[in-house]
Write a protein that holds these residues in place. Structure first.
Motif, PDB file in Angstrom:
ATOM      1  N   THR A   9       1.068  -1.680  -0.303  1.00 17.51           N
ATOM      2  CA  THR A   9       0.076  -0.518  -0.368  1.00 17.51           C
ATOM      3  C   THR A   9       0.793   1.119  -0.562  1.00 17.51           C
ATOM      4  O   THR A   9       2.044   1.807   1.334  1.00 17.51           O
ATOM      5  N   ALA A  10       0.117   2.100  -1.344  1.00 22.67           N
ATOM      6  CA  ALA A  10       1.302   3.221  -1.257  1.00 22.67           C
ATOM      7  C   ALA A  10       1.034   4.375  -2.335  1.00 22.67           C
ATOM      8  O   ALA A  10      -0.228   3.602  -2.866  1.00 22.67           O
ATOM      9  N   VAL A  11       1.439   5.551  -2.165  1.00 16.34           N
ATOM     10  CA  VAL A  11       1.285   5.938  -3.578  1.00 16.34           C
ATOM     11  C   VAL A  11       2.545   5.892  -4.694  1.00 16.34           C
ATOM     12  O   VAL A  11       3.815   5.901  -4.416  1.00 16.34           O
ATOM     13  N   TYR A  12       2.123   5.037  -5.997  1.00 11.67           N
ATOM     14  CA  TYR A  12       3.037   4.795  -6.701  1.00 11.67           C
ATOM     15  C   TYR A  12       3.028   5.610  -8.084  1.00 11.67           C
ATOM     16  O   TYR A  12       1.383   6.634  -8.453  1.00 11.67           O
ATOM     17  N   TYR A  13       4.457   6.318  -7.906  1.00 14.90           N
ATOM     18  CA  TYR A  13       5.234   7.157  -8.732  1.00 14.90           C
ATOM     19  C   TYR A  13       5.539   7.054  -9.694  1.00 14.90           C
ATOM     20  O   TYR A  13       6.479   6.595  -9.789  1.00 14.90           O
TER      21      TYR A  13
END
Length: 122
Positions: free
Chosen positions: A91-95
């Motif tokens: 779970t994370a913001v993916y860039y």
């Protein structure tokens, strides 16, 4: 420089899959190495995967090896991150990011997208 827009994030149960896409605009996309990074709440940004312009060379973080794959379609100016066997810790913001050289270091990447949220429920 290239402009990058990620898509494909969402909510998925543990063990599920998601495919992220990163569409690039600008010149010479095919000459850039492309990378995926992620940042979870309260944590520093970390490297996930990278692919060289020719697609021959790829790098992966140890935490995602065997579960994630990275690919690119230079004709469509798009890079993909296929994520399988997802875990809550993914779970994370993916860039998405672009670099003139192949690297695992975020500092080497000069162009970044706005990010897409991936949430894996247990």
């Amino acid at each position: 420089q290239v402009q990058l827009v990620e898509s494909g994030g969402g909510l998925v149960q543990a063990g599920g899959s998601l495919r992220l896409s990163c569409a690039a605009s600008g010149r010479s996309f095919s000459s850039y190495a492309m990378g995926w990074f992620r940042q979870a709440p309260g944590k520093e940004r970390e490297f996930v995967a990278a692919i060289r312009w020719s697609s021959i060379i790829t790098y992966f973080a140890d935490s995602v090896k065997g579960r994630f794959t990275i690919s690119r379609d230079n004709a469509k100016n798009t890079v993909y991150l296929q994520m399988n066997s997802l875990k809550p810790e993914d779970t994370a913001v993916y860039y998405c990011a672009a670099s003139q050289k192949m690297s695992r270091e975020g500092a080497e990447f000069g162009s970044w997208g706005q990010g897409t949220q991936v949430t894996v429920s247990s």
